[in-house]
Design an enzyme around this catalytic site. Structure first.
Site, PDB file in Angstrom:
ATOM      1  N   ASP A   1       4.028  -4.538   3.808  1.00  0.00           N
ATOM      2  CA  ASP A   1       5.468  -4.776   3.927  1.00  0.00           C
ATOM      3  C   ASP A   1       5.737  -6.119   4.580  1.00  0.00           C
ATOM      4  O   ASP A   1       6.690  -6.821   4.233  1.00  0.00           O
ATOM      5  CB  ASP A   1       6.152  -3.654   4.706  1.00  0.00           C
ATOM      6  CG  ASP A   1       5.420  -3.279   5.999  1.00  0.00           C
ATOM      7  OD1 ASP A   1       4.417  -3.933   6.350  1.00  0.00           O
ATOM      8  OD2 ASP A   1       5.848  -2.309   6.661  1.00  0.00           O
TER       9      ASP A   1
ATOM     10  N   HIS B   1       0.838  -1.205   0.000  1.00  0.00           N
ATOM     11  CA  HIS B   1       0.000   0.000   0.000  1.00  0.00           C
ATOM     12  C   HIS B   1       0.872   1.255   0.000  1.00  0.00           C
ATOM     13  O   HIS B   1       2.091   1.186   0.233  1.00  0.00           O
ATOM     14  CB  HIS B   1      -0.914   0.004   1.222  1.00  0.00           C
ATOM     15  CG  HIS B   1      -0.145  -0.100   2.518  1.00  0.00           C
ATOM     16  ND1 HIS B   1       0.540   0.960   3.069  1.00  0.00           N
ATOM     17  CD2 HIS B   1       0.071  -1.151   3.337  1.00  0.00           C
ATOM     18  CE1 HIS B   1       1.138   0.579   4.176  1.00  0.00           C
ATOM     19  NE2 HIS B   1       0.872  -0.714   4.367  1.00  0.00           N
TER      20      HIS B   1
END
Length: 430
Positions: free
Chosen positions: A340, A65
């Protein structure tokens, strides 16, 4: 912008005969240079028309994102104002979309998002929310994909088609909005119908390491989260940075937490405690050190439980395309909006982790190709636009059998994954 010819901008004050001689000399030079230039054009055009021996068949993109508000603020330090104005959506990122479950039904509940909404940051916004900057980052990634797969190589159609593109996101607002913004950039807001973004129930989620539902993963890695901050070198640096920041030693703080807040502030131009400037590189290094300790790449079972089901999905998509067994023969692109904490174990499993934290909007792209003459299939992997040669692969264009062997170490179908998650550490030792 075309290069400006400075010779044409200044009149020459010479006698007519001298002027004529000079003009002839210059025309001769221009003619010579023009021939060379024209030859360059022909050479360039020839190169552009050369056909690659590899024909693109399928694309899969896993992307983080965009920039967001922090998950937590560092306690007792200079406050940053996370105001609602930072979250406004640019008009060019808007599309007509609908969030559903994997079968196209109503969107499932999102306990993770509910936990964010239970807290408010200074300034009035919630933790973990995609910002205007983050929306633009994903729009820009979509534009890059457009140039690569629509303009440079005419593989995708120029407007969104649900038959051609599949979009799945974790059931969290920032990843859903990131997927929307990427699609807006990729197809320039042109769409044939509503854009479906698919999500799954929290207990079934495989687009990130599911510590909540995979009991063995929680048993093995859960304690390592706490232990990682107590490792001698990490603990010593943590004590020093807490002292520099003036944070009470009893406050629960770790380098992942510090990095998250620091990077969010820096990215949005918000004030960062002065003491952090000296410690920035240490914060980055120690945060990655912690993640490597938590994920423990040398422990195959831990990495399997982190990425195994996701890798199985990626391999199944490839195999269906190769064998022609897919239910949608027109499908050309799979988009997965993740985190992540998804990309890091994926990079570790692929053997290409560079020990750097994946930035906002980072992407891992898998391309399936078929050699035009031999008809053999190959997979090319790139990370943030850079091609990667995977361990176990003989080339960047990795023969499919080599690619499958490389991923087979970690790939897990659903049933073996669930069985592994239900086992205990003692059972693994037997």
């Amino acid at each position: 912008m075309p290069a400006r010819n400075e010779c044409n901008s200044k009149p020459v004050d010479l006698t007519s005969s001298l002027h004529e001689t000079f003009r002839c000399i210059m025309w001769a030079r221009v003619g010579l240079l023009g021939s060379v230039g024209l030859g360059s054009v022909f050479w360039s055009q020839k190169n552009k028309t050369e056909v690659s021996p590899y024909e693109l068949k399928l694309i899969q993109v896993l992307f983080r994102h965009g920039a967001r508000t922090p998950l937590k603020s560092i306690p007792d330090v200079l406050e940053a104002q996370w105001v609602p104005e930072l979250l406004k959506a640019p008009a060019h990122t808007e599309i007509d979309y609908k969030v559903t479950d994997l079968q196209g039904g109503p969107r499932p509940p999102s306990p993770v998002e509910e936990s964010y909404r239970a807290k408010i940051l200074t300034g009035g916004t919630y933790p973990g929310q995609l910002t205007t900057l983050g929306m633009q980052q994903l729009y820009d990634l979509g534009v890059k994909l457009r140039k690569r797969y629509i303009e440079d190589v005419p593989f995708l159609t120029s407007s969104f088609s649900p038959k051609e593109v599949y979009i799945r996101s974790t059931n969290i607002v920032r990843t859903i909005e990131s997927a929307k913004c990427l699609v807006a950039g990729l197809f320039q807001q042109e769409q044939a119908g509503v854009v479906p973004i698919l999500t799954d129930k929290a207990e079934n989620e495989v687009l990130y390491p599911n510590y909540y539902e995979c009991k063995l993963l929680k048993q093995l890695s859960g304690p390592r989260w706490k232990e990682s901050s107590t490792l001698p070198d990490i603990a010593a640096d943590l004590r020093s940075i807490q002292s520099a920041l003036g944070v009470d030693p009893h406050q629960h703080l770790d380098f992942i937490h510090i990095r998250d807040d620091m990077v969010a502030r820096e990215t949005h131009g918000l004030p960062v405690p002065t003491a952090l400037e000296h410690w920035r590189n240490t914060v980055e290094k120690r945060a990655v050190d912690m993640m490597c300790y938590i994920y423990e790449p040398s422990n195959r079972q831990i990495v399997q439980m982190c990425v195994g089901p996701f890798f199985n999905i990626l391999l199944t998509n490839i195999e269906d395309k190769v064998q022609g067994t897919t239910s949608n023969a027109d499908r050309k692109l799979f988009l997965y909006s993740v985190h992540d904490t998804t990309l890091m174990p994926c990079l570790m499993a692929l053997g290409v982790f560079d020990r750097k934290w994946p930035p906002y909007a980072a992407d891992i792209t898998l391309e399936l190709h078929q050699h035009r003459q031999t008809k053999q299939h190959y997979v090319k992997v790139s990370y943030i636009g850079q091609d990667q040669k995977l361990p176990g692969c003989s080339d960047v264009y990795c023969p499919l059998n080599e690619f499958k062997e490389a991923l087979a170490v970690y790939s897990l179908p659903e049933e073996p994954y669930l069985a592994l998650c239900k086992s205990t550490e003692d059972q693994l030792k037997l």
